[in-house]
Design a protein around this motif. Structure first.
Motif, PDB file in Angstrom:
ATOM      1  N   THR A 162     -27.918 -14.818 -88.606  1.00  0.00           N
ATOM      2  CA  THR A 162     -27.130 -13.645 -88.278  1.00  0.00           C
ATOM      3  C   THR A 162     -25.996 -13.535 -89.287  1.00  0.00           C
ATOM      4  OG1 THR A 162     -26.092 -12.456 -86.449  1.00  0.00           O
ATOM      5  CG2 THR A 162     -25.568 -14.808 -86.649  1.00  0.00           C
ATOM      6  N   TRP A 163     -25.036 -12.629 -89.040  1.00  0.00           N
ATOM      7  CA  TRP A 163     -24.002 -12.386 -90.043  1.00  0.00           C
ATOM      8  C   TRP A 163     -22.633 -12.274 -89.396  1.00  0.00           C
ATOM      9  CZ3 TRP A 163     -24.969 -11.955 -95.350  1.00  0.00           C
ATOM     10  CH2 TRP A 163     -26.320 -12.042 -95.696  1.00  0.00           C
ATOM     11  N   MET A 164     -21.623 -12.833 -90.078  1.00  0.00           N
ATOM     12  CA  MET A 164     -20.221 -12.680 -89.696  1.00  0.00           C
ATOM     13  C   MET A 164     -19.467 -12.233 -90.939  1.00  0.00           C
ATOM     14  SD  MET A 164     -19.637 -16.090 -87.337  1.00  0.00           S
ATOM     15  CE  MET A 164     -18.050 -15.554 -86.670  1.00  0.00           C
ATOM     16  N   HIS A 165     -18.777 -11.117 -90.832  1.00  0.00           N
ATOM     17  CA  HIS A 165     -18.160 -10.518 -92.018  1.00  0.00           C
ATOM     18  C   HIS A 165     -19.288 -10.271 -93.030  1.00  0.00           C
ATOM     19  CE1 HIS A 165     -14.424 -11.501 -90.033  1.00  0.00           C
ATOM     20  NE2 HIS A 165     -14.775 -12.766 -89.980  1.00  0.00           N
ATOM     21  N   ASP A 166     -19.190 -10.780 -94.215  1.00  0.00           N
ATOM     22  CA  ASP A 166     -20.273 -10.627 -95.195  1.00  0.00           C
ATOM     23  C   ASP A 166     -20.985 -11.951 -95.444  1.00  0.00           C
ATOM     24  OD1 ASP A 166     -19.774  -7.900 -95.635  1.00  0.00           O
ATOM     25  OD2 ASP A 166     -18.130  -8.373 -97.007  1.00  0.00           O
ATOM     26  N   GLU A 167     -20.829 -12.883 -94.507  1.00  0.00           N
ATOM     27  CA  GLU A 167     -21.395 -14.219 -94.678  1.00  0.00           C
ATOM     28  C   GLU A 167     -22.591 -14.419 -93.745  1.00  0.00           C
ATOM     29  OE1 GLU A 167     -20.361 -16.591 -96.728  1.00  0.00           O
ATOM     30  OE2 GLU A 167     -18.452 -15.778 -97.455  1.00  0.00           O
ATOM     31  N   ALA A 168     -23.665 -14.974 -94.287  1.00  0.00           N
ATOM     32  CA  ALA A 168     -24.822 -15.327 -93.464  1.00  0.00           C
ATOM     33  C   ALA A 168     -24.492 -16.546 -92.621  1.00  0.00           C
ATOM     34  CB  ALA A 168     -26.034 -15.610 -94.344  1.00  0.00           C
ATOM     35  N   VAL A 169     -24.924 -16.522 -91.377  1.00  0.00           N
ATOM     36  CA  VAL A 169     -24.730 -17.648 -90.459  1.00  0.00           C
ATOM     37  C   VAL A 169     -26.099 -18.160 -90.045  1.00  0.00           C
ATOM     38  CG1 VAL A 169     -23.865 -18.358 -88.197  1.00  0.00           C
ATOM     39  CG2 VAL A 169     -22.519 -16.793 -89.614  1.00  0.00           C
ATOM     40  N   ASN A 170     -26.388 -19.412 -90.377  1.00  0.00           N
ATOM     41  CA  ASN A 170     -27.656 -20.019 -90.010  1.00  0.00           C
ATOM     42  C   ASN A 170     -27.667 -20.370 -88.533  1.00  0.00           C
ATOM     43  OD1 ASN A 170     -28.805 -19.958 -92.605  1.00  0.00           O
ATOM     44  ND2 ASN A 170     -27.727 -21.822 -93.190  1.00  0.00           N
ATOM     45  N   LEU A 171     -28.676 -19.897 -87.817  1.00  0.00           N
ATOM     46  CA  LEU A 171     -28.780 -20.132 -86.381  1.00  0.00           C
ATOM     47  C   LEU A 171     -29.756 -21.267 -86.104  1.00  0.00           C
ATOM     48  CD1 LEU A 171     -28.951 -16.443 -85.110  1.00  0.00           C
ATOM     49  CD2 LEU A 171     -27.005 -17.997 -84.940  1.00  0.00           C
ATOM     50  N   PHE A 172     -29.263 -22.301 -85.440  1.00  0.00           N
ATOM     51  CA  PHE A 172     -30.119 -23.428 -85.058  1.00  0.00           C
ATOM     52  C   PHE A 172     -30.886 -23.059 -83.787  1.00  0.00           C
ATOM     53  CE2 PHE A 172     -27.164 -25.550 -87.845  1.00  0.00           C
ATOM     54  CZ  PHE A 172     -27.942 -26.528 -88.459  1.00  0.00           C
ATOM     55  N   LYS A 210     -24.746 -26.060 -81.530  1.00  0.00           N
ATOM     56  CA  LYS A 210     -24.853 -26.689 -82.853  1.00  0.00           C
ATOM     57  C   LYS A 210     -24.449 -25.712 -83.958  1.00  0.00           C
ATOM     58  CE  LYS A 210     -27.763 -29.550 -85.788  1.00  0.00           C
ATOM     59  NZ  LYS A 210     -29.014 -30.339 -85.898  1.00  0.00           N
ATOM     60  N   THR A 211     -24.819 -24.444 -83.813  1.00  0.00           N
ATOM     61  CA  THR A 211     -24.407 -23.452 -84.812  1.00  0.00           C
ATOM     62  C   THR A 211     -22.892 -23.346 -84.868  1.00  0.00           C
ATOM     63  OG1 THR A 211     -26.446 -22.177 -84.522  1.00  0.00           O
ATOM     64  CG2 THR A 211     -24.567 -21.029 -85.495  1.00  0.00           C
ATOM     65  N   TRP A 212     -22.240 -23.326 -83.714  1.00  0.00           N
ATOM     66  CA  TRP A 212     -20.779 -23.246 -83.662  1.00  0.00           C
ATOM     67  C   TRP A 212     -20.137 -24.480 -84.287  1.00  0.00           C
ATOM     68  CZ3 TRP A 212     -16.873 -20.187 -83.483  1.00  0.00           C
ATOM     69  CH2 TRP A 212     -15.614 -20.627 -83.060  1.00  0.00           C
ATOM     70  N   GLU A 213     -20.696 -25.642 -83.995  1.00  0.00           N
ATOM     71  CA  GLU A 213     -20.128 -26.890 -84.521  1.00  0.00           C
ATOM     72  C   GLU A 213     -20.284 -27.001 -86.032  1.00  0.00           C
ATOM     73  OE1 GLU A 213     -22.195 -29.850 -82.317  1.00  0.00           O
ATOM     74  OE2 GLU A 213     -20.986 -29.606 -80.490  1.00  0.00           O
ATOM     75  N   THR A 214     -21.336 -26.415 -86.573  1.00  0.00           N
ATOM     76  CA  THR A 214     -21.588 -26.526 -88.016  1.00  0.00           C
ATOM     77  C   THR A 214     -21.147 -25.280 -88.782  1.00  0.00           C
ATOM     78  OG1 THR A 214     -23.856 -25.693 -87.700  1.00  0.00           O
ATOM     79  CG2 THR A 214     -23.542 -28.091 -87.664  1.00  0.00           C
ATOM     80  N   LEU A 215     -20.496 -24.345 -88.099  1.00  0.00           N
ATOM     81  CA  LEU A 215     -20.042 -23.129 -88.760  1.00  0.00           C
ATOM     82  C   LEU A 215     -19.031 -23.480 -89.847  1.00  0.00           C
ATOM     83  CD1 LEU A 215     -20.570 -20.040 -88.269  1.00  0.00           C
ATOM     84  CD2 LEU A 215     -18.367 -20.007 -87.081  1.00  0.00           C
ATOM     85  N   PRO A 216     -19.213 -22.994 -91.065  1.00  0.00           N
ATOM     86  CA  PRO A 216     -18.277 -23.308 -92.149  1.00  0.00           C
ATOM     87  C   PRO A 216     -16.839 -22.954 -91.765  1.00  0.00           C
ATOM     88  CG  PRO A 216     -20.228 -22.230 -93.027  1.00  0.00           C
ATOM     89  CD  PRO A 216     -20.331 -22.153 -91.530  1.00  0.00           C
ATOM     90  N   GLN A 217     -15.899 -23.783 -92.168  1.00  0.00           N
ATOM     91  CA  GLN A 217     -14.502 -23.607 -91.773  1.00  0.00           C
ATOM     92  C   GLN A 217     -13.911 -22.300 -92.290  1.00  0.00           C
ATOM     93  OE1 GLN A 217     -12.553 -25.306 -89.619  1.00  0.00           O
ATOM     94  NE2 GLN A 217     -14.468 -26.361 -89.122  1.00  0.00           N
TER      95      GLN A 217
END
Length: 351
Positions: free
Chosen positions: A159-169, A238-245
């Motif tokens: 999925t996407w947040m702002h213009d960044e891709a977010v990998n979903l586990f 897990k996605t939340w825990e590994t979300l880039p800072q």
């Protein structure tokens, strides 16, 4: 022409429930073919495909313009396997990094047949990540035999947040949208609608693995994600825990509510500004019954509803209309081109 037909179909469903929208329905499209990165089909007596509308016969599918090129290649290879079982439900998937996955939903006796036969699983695992059965177990070679180990979370969607891709586990068997490209448009639309409401507090019913959660969280002050499926929640966590800072710092606060949220979560909706829901084909059913007993000022000002089944959506919108909500924005996503199906995103506002 197909867009016009879909707009007319949507308008028909709204009119059937005396619903009106005086704005322009925005059209979202990621292309006219090759969008699907996930394919669900049935294997039965030598045929790979889907059931006919009027019978239980399988229409054999070899080529499909709906599939992404990577998924079409994967299907072509998969069809060469000689199966020792009579019937199976199968999901093929290609992930964000073009990794391959397969979920084999078989009867227990057929799972045992494959574990004992060994060679098919060995060959399949050279090509893809394999999950088996409703519990999404992973076959593991122990030397003399196969055994099934617990489900394994991997990045199968995005999925996407702002213009960044977010990998979903999640798992190969997890529910996701069918298309990575089209899903980016969904993420962008949610953020576009919510960015004008600073400090918004969101409650989401049926968050699943977080496909809508994270786009909303990108612009929300806080989000309470409610979900009953434990495996989906494992992926969300897990996605939340590994979300880039660098993304997490720009995001709101995430709260996760596990279990039957209808019975156990507070019914004080006045602490939320927006309800977010992407229900199954059956619609919301009793998820929002408690809204009816609230005073109008206690109901959240906004409701964001997403659905690929306009019949149940229109029925739900008519209930929300009775509680003071009216359609403020509407987008039709042509996620299933060359078919009669489509996705709808609707933003409602309390009068």
């Amino acid at each position: 022409m197909q867009i016009k037909r879909k707009l007319n179909d949507l308008e028909g469903h709204l009119q059937a429930f005396q619903l009106s929208f005086h704005g322009n329905t925005q059209i979202l499209s990621a292309g006219h073919e090759g969008l699907r990165d996930r394919l669900d089909f049935t294997w039965q007596e030598g045929r790979f495909g889907l059931f006919e509308k009027t019978s239980r016969n399988i229409v054999d599918i070899t080529l499909c313009s709906q599939l992404s090129p990577e998924l079409q290649v994967w299907l072509n290879e998969f069809r060469n396997i000689k199966w020792p079982v009579q019937k199976a439900s199968i999901r093929l998937r290609v992930g964000p990094q073009e990794q391959r996955g397969v979920w084999l939903d078989l009867a227990n006796i057929d799972i045992k047949t494959l574990l004992d036969e060994q060679s098919i699983l060995r060959s399949l695992q050279e090509k893809a990540f394999v999950e088996m059965g409703q519990r999404r177990k992973v076959p593991e070679w122990t030397g003399p035999a196969y055994k099934l180990r617990d489900p394994e979370l991997n990045v199968w969607f995005q999925t996407w947040m702002h213009d960044e891709a977010v990998n979903l586990f999640c798992h190969v068997a997890s529910f996701t949208q069918p298309s990575l490209k089209a899903n980016k448009l969904i993420s962008e639309q949610i953020q576009e609608w919510l960015k004008n409401h600073s400090g918004i507090r969101v409650i989401e019913f049926g968050s699943g693995i977080g496909n809508l959660t994270f786009p909303a969280l990108a612009v929300a002050e806080s989000l309470t994600a409610c979900e009953v499926d434990r495996l989906s929640l494992d992926g969300l966590q897990k996605t939340w825990e590994t979300l880039p800072q660098n993304i997490k710092r720009k995001s709101g606060e995430l709260k996760i509510h596990a279990g039957d949220f209808q019975k156990k979560i507070t019914q004080d909706f006045s602490e939320f500004d927006l309800i977010l829901a992407n229900p199954p084909r059956s619609g919301l059913m009793g998820f929002i019954d408690s809204l009816e007993s609230l005073q109008e000022s206690q109901r959240p000002p906004y409701f964001l509803y997403m659905s690929c089944f306009p019949e149940s959506m229109a029925k739900d919108l008519s209930r929300l209309k009775q509680w003071g909500y009216e359609i403020a924005e509407m987008s039709l996503l042509d996620q299933f081109p060359q078919t009669q199906h489509y996705e709808v995103l609707t933003l409602l506002q309390r009068k």
